[in-house]
Write a protein that holds these residues in place. Sequence first.
Motif, PDB file in Angstrom:
ATOM      1  N   SER A 174       0.824  -1.218   0.000  1.00 20.59           N
ATOM      2  CA  SER A 174       0.000   0.000   0.000  1.00 20.59           C
ATOM      3  C   SER A 174       0.853   1.261   0.000  1.00 20.59           C
ATOM      4  O   SER A 174       0.481   2.274  -0.575  1.00 20.59           O
ATOM      5  CB  SER A 174      -0.928   0.008   1.207  1.00 20.59           C
ATOM      6  N   ARG A 175       1.999   1.209   0.680  1.00 21.67           N
ATOM      7  CA  ARG A 175       2.868   2.380   0.678  1.00 21.67           C
ATOM      8  C   ARG A 175       4.242   2.008   1.197  1.00 21.67           C
ATOM      9  O   ARG A 175       4.419   0.980   1.859  1.00 21.67           O
ATOM     10  CB  ARG A 175       2.280   3.524   1.505  1.00 21.67           C
ATOM     11  N   THR A 176       5.198   2.866   0.891  1.00 18.98           N
ATOM     12  CA  THR A 176       6.550   2.688   1.425  1.00 18.98           C
ATOM     13  C   THR A 176       6.824   3.810   2.420  1.00 18.98           C
ATOM     14  O   THR A 176       6.303   4.924   2.283  1.00 18.98           O
ATOM     15  CB  THR A 176       7.613   2.719   0.312  1.00 18.98           C
ATOM     16  N   ILE A 177       7.610   3.481   3.433  1.00 15.84           N
ATOM     17  CA  ILE A 177       7.905   4.463   4.478  1.00 15.84           C
ATOM     18  C   ILE A 177       9.389   4.450   4.810  1.00 15.84           C
ATOM     19  O   ILE A 177      10.132   3.566   4.369  1.00 15.84           O
ATOM     20  CB  ILE A 177       7.102   4.164   5.773  1.00 15.84           C
ATOM     21  N   SER A 178       9.782   5.433   5.610  1.00  9.53           N
ATOM     22  CA  SER A 178      11.157   5.467   6.115  1.00  9.53           C
ATOM     23  C   SER A 178      11.193   4.763   7.473  1.00  9.53           C
ATOM     24  O   SER A 178      10.149   4.499   8.082  1.00  9.53           O
ATOM     25  CB  SER A 178      11.605   6.914   6.279  1.00  9.53           C
ATOM     26  N   LEU A 179      12.389   4.497   7.983  1.00  4.76           N
ATOM     27  CA  LEU A 179      12.518   3.894   9.321  1.00  4.76           C
ATOM     28  C   LEU A 179      11.776   4.699  10.371  1.00  4.76           C
ATOM     29  O   LEU A 179      11.146   4.146  11.272  1.00  4.76           O
ATOM     30  CB  LEU A 179      13.995   3.851   9.727  1.00  4.76           C
ATOM     31  N   GLU A 180      11.865   6.021  10.243  1.00  2.15           N
ATOM     32  CA  GLU A 180      11.293   6.894  11.280  1.00  2.15           C
ATOM     33  C   GLU A 180       9.781   6.748  11.400  1.00  2.15           C
ATOM     34  O   GLU A 180       9.200   7.122  12.414  1.00  2.15           O
ATOM     35  CB  GLU A 180      11.648   8.362  10.994  1.00  2.15           C
ATOM     36  N   GLU A 181       9.133   6.229  10.381  1.00  3.86           N
ATOM     37  CA  GLU A 181       7.675   6.103  10.412  1.00  3.86           C
ATOM     38  C   GLU A 181       7.202   4.732  10.930  1.00  3.86           C
ATOM     39  O   GLU A 181       6.005   4.478  11.010  1.00  3.86           O
ATOM     40  CB  GLU A 181       7.119   6.322   9.005  1.00  3.86           C
ATOM     41  N   THR A 182       8.144   3.869  11.276  1.00  3.45           N
ATOM     42  CA  THR A 182       7.800   2.491  11.628  1.00  3.45           C
ATOM     43  C   THR A 182       6.898   2.398  12.852  1.00  3.45           C
ATOM     44  O   THR A 182       5.921   1.643  12.871  1.00  3.45           O
ATOM     45  CB  THR A 182       9.081   1.670  11.868  1.00  3.45           C
ATOM     46  N   SER A 183       7.229   3.165  13.887  1.00  4.61           N
ATOM     47  CA  SER A 183       6.443   3.112  15.126  1.00  4.61           C
ATOM     48  C   SER A 183       4.965   3.352  14.868  1.00  4.61           C
ATOM     49  O   SER A 183       4.106   2.655  15.406  1.00  4.61           O
ATOM     50  CB  SER A 183       6.929   4.186  16.105  1.00  4.61           C
ATOM     51  N   GLY A 184       4.673   4.360  14.067  1.00  7.41           N
ATOM     52  CA  GLY A 184       3.290   4.725  13.793  1.00  7.41           C
ATOM     53  C   GLY A 184       2.546   3.594  13.099  1.00  7.41           C
ATOM     54  O   GLY A 184       1.370   3.336  13.392  1.00  7.41           O
ATOM     55  N   VAL A 185       3.219   2.900  12.195  1.00  8.10           N
ATOM     56  CA  VAL A 185       2.562   1.799  11.479  1.00  8.10           C
ATOM     57  C   VAL A 185       2.292   0.639  12.434  1.00  8.10           C
ATOM     58  O   VAL A 185       1.203   0.049  12.426  1.00  8.10           O
ATOM     59  CB  VAL A 185       3.439   1.339  10.288  1.00  8.10           C
ATOM     60  N   LEU A 186       3.251   0.312  13.291  1.00 12.43           N
ATOM     61  CA  LEU A 186       3.039  -0.771  14.263  1.00 12.43           C
ATOM     62  C   LEU A 186       1.868  -0.434  15.190  1.00 12.43           C
ATOM     63  O   LEU A 186       1.023  -1.289  15.468  1.00 12.43           O
ATOM     64  CB  LEU A 186       4.294  -0.983  15.107  1.00 12.43           C
ATOM     65  N   ALA A 187       1.834   0.810  15.658  1.00 11.76           N
ATOM     66  CA  ALA A 187       0.758   1.209  16.573  1.00 11.76           C
ATOM     67  C   ALA A 187      -0.596   1.118  15.884  1.00 11.76           C
ATOM     68  O   ALA A 187      -1.593   0.701  16.492  1.00 11.76           O
ATOM     69  CB  ALA A 187       1.002   2.618  17.089  1.00 11.76           C
ATOM     70  N   ALA A 188      -0.651   1.479  14.606  1.00 11.12           N
ATOM     71  CA  ALA A 188      -1.916   1.448  13.865  1.00 11.12           C
ATOM     72  C   ALA A 188      -2.436   0.023  13.689  1.00 11.12           C
ATOM     73  O   ALA A 188      -3.626  -0.200  13.473  1.00 11.12           O
ATOM     74  CB  ALA A 188      -1.742   2.115  12.502  1.00 11.12           C
ATOM     75  N   MET A 189      -1.537  -0.963  13.807  1.00 10.82           N
ATOM     76  CA  MET A 189      -1.973  -2.360  13.646  1.00 10.82           C
ATOM     77  C   MET A 189      -2.897  -2.792  14.783  1.00 10.82           C
ATOM     78  O   MET A 189      -3.677  -3.725  14.621  1.00 10.82           O
ATOM     79  CB  MET A 189      -0.757  -3.282  13.577  1.00 10.82           C
ATOM     80  N   GLU A 190      -2.797  -2.170  15.938  1.00 18.26           N
ATOM     81  CA  GLU A 190      -3.668  -2.513  17.066  1.00 18.26           C
ATOM     82  C   GLU A 190      -5.139  -2.399  16.673  1.00 18.26           C
ATOM     83  O   GLU A 190      -5.964  -3.240  17.021  1.00 18.26           O
ATOM     84  CB  GLU A 190      -3.360  -1.595  18.261  1.00 18.26           C
TER      85      GLU A 190
END
Length: 375
Positions: free
Chosen positions: A346-362
Amino acid sequence: MKLHLGRKAVLSLAGLMIWAIPAFAIPEQPVLNQPLVVQQVPDPECPPDGAIVRVAANGICRTDWHLWVDDWAWRGLAITPPFVLGHEFSGVVEEVGRDVHDWKRGDRVVFPMNPGEGTCEWCRSGNQHICDSGAKLVPGVSYWGAFAEFVAVRYADINLVRLPDSLSFVDSAGLACRYMAAFHGVIDHANVRGGEWVAVHGCGGMGLSAVQIAAAIGARVIAVDIQSAALAAARELGAMHIIDARTADPVEAIQTLTQGGAQVSIDALGVETTCRNSVLSLRKRGRHVQLGHTTHKEAGYVPLPIDIILLNELRLFGTFGMQGQRYGAMLAMCESGLLRPGKVVSRTISLEETSGVLAAMESYDTTGIVVIERF
Ligand SMILES: [Zn+2]
Ligand SMILES: [Zn+2]
């Protein structure tokens, strides 16, 4: 938790930039939104049988989320911080060990996330994805993984897979985990045939992969989810029908649409509702495929309608990743354009955006496969 962006001096072979779990004990109850930390770590050492891969792309998986929130302690899977997550990657071979014959620096590779060591009963029968020692060999789960610049792979000769030039690293990241597991479930286990009804319960990255693969071989796919974006993506990827489980009973809807049930039904999520719904969606002699792992809530056990399974002669298949030598068929279908794994990204991100993606999985607030792109 404060986000630390500490860096140390770059060492030989370049220091690694990673996301690591903060160095404090993980509480018993899952705690989300504890940001990960970017910091320098030592380069991994190349094992004699293994290789170092320079990571080009790494998918963020629900497995990362399970580990991050300590959701899998009940199954003996817990990480000790600090830890580097990341197990679904593609990249370039940087270095090989002295016992490795088939790989050299510069080779483009993808890594099947469940590797083997080559000698146990399962490896010797061509099933190294269920190797007896496999649990110790998974980067990002059993040792530091690929949310990093470099990652070590064990037993490179039997575990790495060569990437065709026509496949980009980002498009291939899902081939390391969710896409290939879906392929193994749909093609190898369920043996889906053209014209059959295939219901997919749960349209995260793995469910959407299953939708695309089943549709590509001519099945009539029904996608079930509770997120509008996931259902729209499923439609885009070839689902003939979509069912919003917030407003309709998926079992009833599937039984009606198919006039008696789907030949194949897939639980691509792993919670009690999707698993039971999947089994109940089946036609007589139907095949259920379990692709999703359960959470701490189910702890591996889901009540199932045993008498219906018996009376209707249903068959249940567990699917865990896929062995490296089965990639040939999947990659051939990718090269011909029949399968398009990049469409599930769906999209590509940088390392710095990883936390937000993990949190959104909840809250299941991510769509498709999100990939950290490095180069
Ligand atoms: Zn994964
Ligand atoms: Zn083995």
